[in-house]
Scaffold this motif. Sequence first.
Motif, PDB file in Angstrom:
ATOM      1  N   LEU A   8      35.443  41.344  34.770  1.00 22.59           N
ATOM      2  CA  LEU A   8      35.483  39.912  34.483  1.00 22.59           C
ATOM      3  C   LEU A   8      35.075  39.067  35.700  1.00 22.59           C
ATOM      4  N   ASP A   9      34.395  39.689  36.666  1.00 20.02           N
ATOM      5  CA  ASP A   9      33.941  38.941  37.844  1.00 20.02           C
ATOM      6  C   ASP A   9      33.033  37.756  37.477  1.00 20.02           C
ATOM      7  N   PRO A  10      32.102  37.915  36.524  1.00 16.79           N
ATOM      8  CA  PRO A  10      31.292  36.742  36.156  1.00 16.79           C
ATOM      9  C   PRO A  10      32.151  35.584  35.617  1.00 16.79           C
ATOM     10  N   LEU A  11      33.192  35.921  34.866  1.00 12.49           N
ATOM     11  CA  LEU A  11      34.087  34.882  34.366  1.00 12.49           C
ATOM     12  C   LEU A  11      34.836  34.220  35.521  1.00 12.49           C
ATOM     13  N   LEU A  12      35.243  35.009  36.496  1.00 10.72           N
ATOM     14  CA  LEU A  12      35.934  34.467  37.664  1.00 10.72           C
ATOM     15  C   LEU A  12      35.013  33.519  38.424  1.00 10.72           C
ATOM     16  N   LYS A 110      43.212  30.726  38.178  1.00  9.42           N
ATOM     17  CA  LYS A 110      44.356  31.517  38.642  1.00  9.42           C
ATOM     18  C   LYS A 110      44.684  32.630  37.657  1.00  9.42           C
ATOM     19  N   VAL A 111      44.519  32.377  36.371  1.00  7.96           N
ATOM     20  CA  VAL A 111      44.772  33.415  35.360  1.00  7.96           C
ATOM     21  C   VAL A 111      43.856  34.612  35.602  1.00  7.96           C
ATOM     22  N   VAL A 112      42.580  34.347  35.797  1.00 13.66           N
ATOM     23  CA  VAL A 112      41.623  35.438  36.009  1.00 13.66           C
ATOM     24  C   VAL A 112      41.874  36.106  37.362  1.00 13.66           C
ATOM     25  N   THR A 113      42.210  35.315  38.378  1.00 10.22           N
ATOM     26  CA  THR A 113      42.500  35.884  39.699  1.00 10.22           C
ATOM     27  C   THR A 113      43.714  36.801  39.635  1.00 10.22           C
ATOM     28  N   ASN A 114      44.753  36.349  38.949  1.00 12.42           N
ATOM     29  CA  ASN A 114      45.948  37.185  38.803  1.00 12.42           C
ATOM     30  C   ASN A 114      45.645  38.470  38.045  1.00 12.42           C
ATOM     31  N   LEU A 115      44.813  38.369  37.018  1.00 13.16           N
ATOM     32  CA  LEU A 115      44.425  39.558  36.264  1.00 13.16           C
ATOM     33  C   LEU A 115      43.656  40.531  37.158  1.00 13.16           C
ATOM     34  N   LYS A 116      42.780  39.998  37.998  1.00 11.61           N
ATOM     35  CA  LYS A 116      42.022  40.850  38.913  1.00 11.61           C
ATOM     36  C   LYS A 116      42.964  41.552  39.892  1.00 11.61           C
ATOM     37  N   TYR A 123      44.618  50.043  39.793  1.00 10.95           N
ATOM     38  CA  TYR A 123      43.602  50.956  40.316  1.00 10.95           C
ATOM     39  C   TYR A 123      44.124  51.682  41.555  1.00 10.95           C
ATOM     40  N   THR A 124      44.752  50.931  42.461  1.00  7.02           N
ATOM     41  CA  THR A 124      45.291  51.519  43.691  1.00  7.02           C
ATOM     42  C   THR A 124      46.381  52.534  43.368  1.00  7.02           C
ATOM     43  N   ALA A 125      47.261  52.191  42.436  1.00  9.30           N
ATOM     44  CA  ALA A 125      48.338  53.113  42.049  1.00  9.30           C
ATOM     45  C   ALA A 125      47.752  54.382  41.430  1.00  9.30           C
TER      46      ALA A 125
END
Length: 146
Positions: A8-12, A110-116, A123-125
Motif C-alpha cells: 500500500l506504499d502508493p496509497l501512503l 496515519k491509518v496507512v502509516t500505522n498499518l505499515k 514481518y520482523t516477528a
Amino acid sequence: MKKFTFNLDPLLVLRERDEQNARMALSEVNAQVERINQHIAQLEDSVSGTYASWDGESGRRFSPMDRMGLANQVAELKRQTEEARELMKKAQERRAKAMQALQEASRNRKVVTNLKEKRFQEYTAEALKQEANEIEDIYNARRSAR
C-alpha cells in the motif's frame, strides 16, 4: 527471507500528498486572514487619521458642507471596515474548513502509516521466528550427525 515490501506504499504516498496539499491550503487561508486583519487595522487607523486631520483644521470654521464631508468620509471608511469584517468571517469559515480537511488528511495518512508499521512488526516477528527455526534445524542436524 525476502525483503519487506508494503503493497500500500502508493496509497501512503497519495495520503501524504493529500496532507501536504491540505497544509498548503490552510497556510494560504491563514495568510489571507492575516491580510484582512491588516486591512481592517489600516481602515480603523484611517478613521482616526481622518478625525485628526479635520481636528488639525479646527482653527478655521467648519461650514455645513465641511461637516457633511467629514461625516461622509468617516461613513465610507466604516462601510469599508464592515465589508472587511464580513470578508474576515468568510475567511475564518474557510480556515475552519481547511483545518478540518487537514485533520482528516492527517488521520487518513496515519491509518496507512500505522498499518505499515504493524505489517513491518509482523514481518520482523516472522523473520525472527523463521531464523530461530533455521538455527534449530541446523542444531538438530549437527546433533543427529554425531
